[in-house]
Scaffold this active site. Structure first.
Site, PDB file in Angstrom:
ATOM      1  N   ALA A  66       0.861  -1.177   0.000  1.00 58.16           N
ATOM      2  CA  ALA A  66       0.000   0.000   0.000  1.00 58.16           C
ATOM      3  C   ALA A  66       0.896   1.226   0.000  1.00 58.16           C
ATOM      4  O   ALA A  66       2.074   1.145   0.357  1.00 58.16           O
ATOM      5  CB  ALA A  66      -0.877  -0.017   1.247  1.00 58.16           C
ATOM      6  N   GLY A 105       0.462  -5.104   0.620  1.00 60.23           N
ATOM      7  CA  GLY A 105      -0.674  -5.021  -0.293  1.00 60.23           C
ATOM      8  C   GLY A 105      -0.332  -5.569  -1.675  1.00 60.23           C
ATOM      9  O   GLY A 105      -1.223  -6.040  -2.392  1.00 60.23           O
ATOM     10  N   GLU A 108      -0.778  -9.122  -1.444  1.00 61.37           N
ATOM     11  CA  GLU A 108      -2.212  -9.363  -1.254  1.00 61.37           C
ATOM     12  C   GLU A 108      -2.980  -9.252  -2.576  1.00 61.37           C
ATOM     13  O   GLU A 108      -3.988  -9.929  -2.778  1.00 61.37           O
ATOM     14  CB  GLU A 108      -2.772  -8.394  -0.197  1.00 61.37           C
ATOM     15  CG  GLU A 108      -2.247  -8.727   1.204  1.00 61.37           C
ATOM     16  CD  GLU A 108      -2.627  -7.689   2.240  1.00 61.37           C
ATOM     17  OE1 GLU A 108      -2.231  -6.513   2.066  1.00 61.37           O
ATOM     18  OE2 GLU A 108      -3.325  -8.038   3.206  1.00 61.37           O
ATOM     19  N   GLU A 128       4.024  -5.820   7.019  1.00 57.57           N
ATOM     20  CA  GLU A 128       3.236  -4.804   7.722  1.00 57.57           C
ATOM     21  C   GLU A 128       3.592  -4.697   9.198  1.00 57.57           C
ATOM     22  O   GLU A 128       3.541  -3.610   9.787  1.00 57.57           O
ATOM     23  CB  GLU A 128       1.737  -5.098   7.573  1.00 57.57           C
ATOM     24  CG  GLU A 128       1.153  -4.741   6.204  1.00 57.57           C
ATOM     25  CD  GLU A 128       1.317  -5.843   5.173  1.00 57.57           C
ATOM     26  OE1 GLU A 128       2.121  -6.769   5.398  1.00 57.57           O
ATOM     27  OE2 GLU A 128       0.643  -5.767   4.125  1.00 57.57           O
TER      28      GLU A 128
HETATM   29  C1  3H9 Z   1       0.521  -2.386   3.360  1.00 54.64           C
HETATM   30  O1  3H9 Z   1       0.740  -2.837   2.265  1.00 54.64           O
HETATM   31  C2  3H9 Z   1      -0.829  -2.475   4.038  1.00 54.64           C
HETATM   32  C3  3H9 Z   1      -1.761  -3.454   3.404  1.00 54.64           C
HETATM   33  O2  3H9 Z   1      -1.594  -4.736   3.953  1.00 54.64           O
HETATM   34  C4  3H9 Z   1      -3.199  -3.137   3.693  1.00 54.64           C
HETATM   35  C5  3H9 Z   1      -3.791  -1.970   3.016  1.00 54.64           C
HETATM   36  C6  3H9 Z   1      -5.258  -1.812   3.276  1.00 54.64           C
HETATM   37  N1  3H9 Z   1       4.641   3.490   0.185  1.00 54.64           N
HETATM   38  O3  3H9 Z   1      13.336   1.739   0.607  1.00 54.64           O
HETATM   39  P1  3H9 Z   1      13.767   2.487  -0.583  1.00 54.64           P
HETATM   40  C7  3H9 Z   1       9.400   4.859  -1.123  1.00 54.64           C
HETATM   41  S1  3H9 Z   1       1.701  -1.560   4.211  1.00 54.64           S
HETATM   42  C8  3H9 Z   1       5.111   4.691  -0.113  1.00 54.64           C
HETATM   43  O4  3H9 Z   1      14.807   3.525  -0.421  1.00 54.64           O
HETATM   44  P2  3H9 Z   1      14.877   0.079  -1.721  1.00 54.64           P
HETATM   45  C9  3H9 Z   1      10.454   5.197  -0.101  1.00 54.64           C
HETATM   46  O5  3H9 Z   1       9.952   6.083   0.855  1.00 54.64           O
HETATM   47  C10 3H9 Z   1       3.095  -1.542   3.131  1.00 54.64           C
HETATM   48  N2  3H9 Z   1       6.427   4.916  -0.426  1.00 54.64           N
HETATM   49  O6  3H9 Z   1      14.198   1.512  -1.777  1.00 54.64           O
HETATM   50  C11 3H9 Z   1      11.537   5.797  -0.958  1.00 54.64           C
HETATM   51  O7  3H9 Z   1      11.178   7.141  -1.234  1.00 54.64           O
HETATM   52  P3  3H9 Z   1      12.317   8.281  -1.411  1.00 54.64           P
HETATM   53  C12 3H9 Z   1       3.777  -2.851   3.067  1.00 54.64           C
HETATM   54  C13 3H9 Z   1       7.226   3.870  -0.442  1.00 54.64           C
HETATM   55  O8  3H9 Z   1      15.092  -0.319  -3.121  1.00 54.64           O
HETATM   56  C14 3H9 Z   1      11.442   4.990  -2.254  1.00 54.64           C
HETATM   57  O9  3H9 Z   1      10.145   4.414  -2.268  1.00 54.64           O
HETATM   58  N3  3H9 Z   1       4.997  -2.696   2.285  1.00 54.64           N
HETATM   59  C15 3H9 Z   1       6.783   2.584  -0.128  1.00 54.64           C
HETATM   60  O10 3H9 Z   1      16.009   0.088  -0.757  1.00 54.64           O
HETATM   61  C16 3H9 Z   1      12.466   3.910  -2.363  1.00 54.64           C
HETATM   62  O11 3H9 Z   1      12.447   3.121  -1.190  1.00 54.64           O
HETATM   63  C17 3H9 Z   1       6.131  -2.333   2.863  1.00 54.64           C
HETATM   64  O12 3H9 Z   1       6.225  -2.143   4.052  1.00 54.64           O
HETATM   65  C18 3H9 Z   1       5.418   2.406   0.183  1.00 54.64           C
HETATM   66  N4  3H9 Z   1       4.909   1.211   0.463  1.00 54.64           N
HETATM   67  O13 3H9 Z   1      13.763  -0.873  -1.079  1.00 54.64           O
HETATM   68  C19 3H9 Z   1       7.311  -2.197   1.935  1.00 54.64           C
HETATM   69  N5  3H9 Z   1       7.832   1.730  -0.196  1.00 54.64           N
HETATM   70  O14 3H9 Z   1      13.124   7.829  -2.593  1.00 54.64           O
HETATM   71  C20 3H9 Z   1       8.072  -0.940   2.260  1.00 54.64           C
HETATM   72  C21 3H9 Z   1       8.893   2.464  -0.561  1.00 54.64           C
HETATM   73  O15 3H9 Z   1      11.509   9.516  -1.620  1.00 54.64           O
HETATM   74  N6  3H9 Z   1       9.150  -0.705   1.330  1.00 54.64           N
HETATM   75  N7  3H9 Z   1       8.543   3.756  -0.707  1.00 54.64           N
HETATM   76  O16 3H9 Z   1      13.088   8.277  -0.120  1.00 54.64           O
HETATM   77  C22 3H9 Z   1      10.319  -1.388   1.396  1.00 54.64           C
HETATM   78  O17 3H9 Z   1      10.520  -2.289   2.175  1.00 54.64           O
HETATM   79  C23 3H9 Z   1      11.394  -0.940   0.443  1.00 54.64           C
HETATM   80  O18 3H9 Z   1      11.098   0.359   0.018  1.00 54.64           O
HETATM   81  C24 3H9 Z   1      11.576  -1.817  -0.823  1.00 54.64           C
HETATM   82  C25 3H9 Z   1      12.584  -1.147  -1.784  1.00 54.64           C
HETATM   83  C26 3H9 Z   1      12.102  -3.201  -0.403  1.00 54.64           C
HETATM   84  C27 3H9 Z   1      10.271  -1.984  -1.575  1.00 54.64           C
END
Ligand code: 3H9
Length: 681
Positions: A66, A105, A108, A128
């Site tokens: 999400a 998400g 999901e 999450e």
């Molecule tokens: C969810 O899904 C809830 C659902 O179950 C239910 C819904 C109803 N959103 O980490 P990076 C941005 S909760 C917005 O440096 P990497 C991040 O801020 C979510 N922004 O890259 C950064 O911005 P900036 C569950 C996001 O290659 C840029 O992307 N998912 C999100 O080292 C690059 O990120 C997670 O918890 C996001 N979801 O790692 C996954 N994700 O460049 C969270 C990233 O401006 N994300 N950004 O600083 C991660 O674990 C890592 O970002 C990922 C990439 C592994 C994907």
């Protein structure tokens, strides 16, 4: 190709509709993505030429979750459950084509597709819990219906992703393909040709449910989950999946998800997610400016710090030359590094080949001149200004032009160290935390003359070796230790006024720290920086050391330790404290837990305000990142500055004044204007 909206395309490859999401950086499920997906699904279903649908993402990853930045804001666009229902109930087979990280998400969404294919290096997870949440789009109900109760329990409570091989073995994906698009389209065509049933995950049952398994899991992980709300909620959801019909399980998931989402813990953890990434950004520096190369590293000092620092680089595949003055110390240092790796290998977390590969990158040397070709040289010698200046003076004549010269000092003036060279622009502080191969924090200390390129390279190097790097200005103790000294001061005062070390440790442990200040002192060793020759018995610490109490290393400190390191308060230490107070005429009183907490933590916030006002930290969230990653501040409380905001700055100003501590001007002005440090709590 036809554009559905700015982030979604629909192409028809003969009989297969391919929906491509392209919403950099990570294809998070923003309102645009949800709208695009909903419209693309509707169009593909309506198109008679389309027999099956492939959902694929452009860029570096499949949907990574999400859009966290939308949380807490008014809902916009198509709802995720509606989009998922459109996929799950599609009369045409839907194949999710996965690369990168299908997280939260994202996974999901993949779980409502009828089939999933992925490339070999794709990862799958429900992280999450790390945001203080649980998978709120059916993940807790669908995942166990595929991987079983036990594996699902682990995935949702640890948030750790699994690889494609494990996913295929668990039935989470149907195939691993080479070229993703080609493979997914072929899979879809095959599904049509074979008339494969459109099975829905929700219709399956949960395997591997054993009596008592949930309580056993709770008990086994009680220590890791202590203080957190989200792991328990995640467990309850898997329990619901195992015991209730799908729709009832979904209702449990929704209720618990909403509760977590509006709570302070998740707010704190989401704040930390962005704060960690923000810490990388340096004000006034172009993020795209070229960096200096760091292909080889020199380390001066093979003691605990030098050895630990070396391991970081060896782990990242960067060759290290490590220098000592005496052969014995060098041999000991290298042997310790080898032993550490062998211990890791013995636990099965590394192979013998991995150990050999790392050790092969290490060159021990007794000659400083052997650092002449290093791109980055880190000094980790004794914490003494005269010695450090001498080392940097020598390095100035040895290091190649452009090499970065770094000091691992934990509090000395980096500008003074830099002044011992003719190239202060190349000098920077790299303050690692002990054990340096484990602790995530790296304070990057920006000297008055440190060049932007050196600073940016130091920050990027931190990322390469898996650290969370934070920029600090030059001040006594930098960000972390400067704040720590405030807490130490109060803790020592409290034990004189009436509390006992165990009271203070208990209060801070209950707050969420892994240990309190006195346990920490015992662990570090009471005699650090103390010497029998110069000890005058004027402080409690002097007296403890004079009485032979050294901390955990000799089994006696503020606590006595048995062979298993179980601790009981030391009667010797207590007597020393009581005598000390009596000599000073202190009328000891009962000090309640609230006062202990406020007096230990509010002065830290106060110091944080001073650090901010002086520009020693770029932003309040950087201070939080330091304390979260270097000092065990509980992540679900967001760091001292976020926490201060949640308490209310006026309360903190009033209490500091009440305790006779002058509130910092910035704290006072923010409080009086009704503002906060972080705007997030
Ligand atoms: C969810 O899904 C809830 C659902 O179950 C239910 C819904 C109803 N959103 O980490 P990076 C941005 S909760 C917005 O440096 P990497 C991040 O801020 C979510 N922004 O890259 C950064 O911005 P900036 C569950 C996001 O290659 C840029 O992307 N998912 C999100 O080292 C690059 O990120 C997670 O918890 C996001 N979801 O790692 C996954 N994700 O460049 C969270 C990233 O401006 N994300 N950004 O600083 C991660 O674990 C890592 O970002 C990922 C990439 C592994 C994907």
């Amino acid at each position: 190709m036809s554009a559905i909206n700015t982030v979604t395309d629909l192409t028809v490859d003969d009989d297969i509709g391919v929906i491509t999401l392209n919403s950099p950086p990570v294809n998070a499920l923003s309102a645009d993505v949800r709208d695009g997906l909903a419209a693309a699904m509707a169009a593909a279903i309506a198109d008679p030429a389309v027999k099956a649908i492939v959902l694929i993402c452009a860029g570096r990853t499949f949907i990574a979750g999400a859009d966290i930045s939308e949380f807490g804001k008014p809902p916009r666009g198509a709802s995720l459950p509606d989009v998922q229902a459109a996929i799950e109930d599609s009369p045409k087979p839907v194949v999710a084509a996965i690369h990168g990280t299908a997280l939260g998400g994202g996974l999901e969404v993949a779980l409502v597709a009828h089939f999933r294919v992925a490339v070999a290096n794709a990862k799958f997870g429900l992280p999450e819990v790390k945001l203080g949440l649980l998978p709120g789009a059916g993940g807790t109900q669908r995942l166990p219906r595929i991987v079983g109760a036990k594996a699902a329990l682990e995935m949702v409570t640890t948030g750790k992703p699994i690889g494609a091989k494990a996913a295929a073995a668990a039935g989470l994906i149907d195939a691993i393909v080479g070229d993703l698009r080609t493979g997914a389209v072929a899979f879809a065509r095959d599904a049509v040709a074979q008339n494969k049933p459109l099975s829905r995950v929700r219709d399956r049952t949960v395997d591997g449910v054993e009596p008592g398994m949930f309580d056993a899991y709770r008990a086994a992980n009680a220590k890791a989950f202590r203080g957190f709300e989200a792991p328990e909620a995640n467990i309850q959801c898997i329990e619901a999946a195992a015991t209730l019909p799908f729709d009832d399980g979904m209702a449990v998931e929704r209720k618990l998800f909403t509760g977590l989402m509006i709570g302070l813990q998740s707010k704190a953890q989401r704040y930390v997610f962005f704060a960690e990434r923000l810490a990388n950004k340096i004000e006034g520096l172009d993020p795209n400016a070229p960096l200096l190369p760091v292909a080889s590293v020199g380390i001066i000092g093979a003691g605990t710090m030098g050895g630990g620092i070396a391991m970081n680089f060896l782990n990242a595949g960067v060759p290290v030359t490590i220098v000592e003055t005496k052969a014995e110390a060098l041999d000991r240092g290298v042997a310790t590094i080898r032993k550490n790796y062998e211990n890791t290998a013995a636990k099965g977390r590394m192979t013998a080949d991995d150990v050999a590969a790392r050790m092969a990158l290490l060159t021990p040397s007794l000659d400083l001149d052997s650092l002449s070709a290093a791109d980055l040289i880190i000094e980790a010698v004794f914490e003494n200004m005269a010695i450090k200046k001498e080392v940097f003076g020598k390095l100035d004549t040895i290091a190649k032009p452009g090499a970065i010269l770094a000091s691992n000092t934990s509090y000395l003036n980096v500008d003074e160290i830099a002044a011992a060279t003719t190239r202060p622009e190349s000098v920077v502080g790299l303050h690692f935390f002990s054990p340096a191969n484990v602790m995530r924090l790296l304070e990057v200390v920006r000297g008055a003359k440190t060049s932007g390129q050196v600073l940016a390279t130091a920050m990027a190097t931190g990322k390469t070796i898996g650290k969370v790097a934070v920029v600090s200005g030059v001040c006594d103790g930098f960000i972390g230790n400067r704040i720590l000294s405030q807490r130490q001061q109060q803790a020592m005062q409290l034990i004189v006024e009436g509390a006992l070390p165990a009271d203070i440790d208990r209060v801070l442990f209950d707050f969420g720290f892994p240990m309190g200040p006195f346990q920490m002192s015992d662990l570090a060793g009471l005699d650090i920086g103390w010497s029998a020759e110069t000890s005058k018995g004027v402080t409690i610490r002097d007296r403890l050391c004079e009485a032979g109490l050294r901390g955990q290393k000799n089994g006696h400190g503020f606590y006595d330790y048995d062979a298993q390191r179980n601790r009981t308060p030391s009667p010797v230490a207590e007597k020393i404290i009581l005598d000390y107070a009596a000599e000073r005429g202190v009328n000891r009183r009962h000090i309640d837990d609230a006062e202990i907490l406020e007096r230990c933590l509010y002065p830290m916030v106060n110091e944080g305000a001073k650090i901010l006002a002086e520009g020693m930290a770029q932003r309040a969230s950087d201070i939080d990142i330091v304390w979260l990653n270097g000092y065990g501040w509980p992540i679900y409380r967001g760091g001292p500055m976020f926490w201060a905001d949640s308490v209310g700055l006026t309360t903190i100003v009033d209490k500091l004044t009440h305790y006779g501590i002058e509130p910092a001007p910035l704290l006072v002005s923010l409080a009086s204007e009704g503002k906060s440090f972080t705007n997030a709590a």
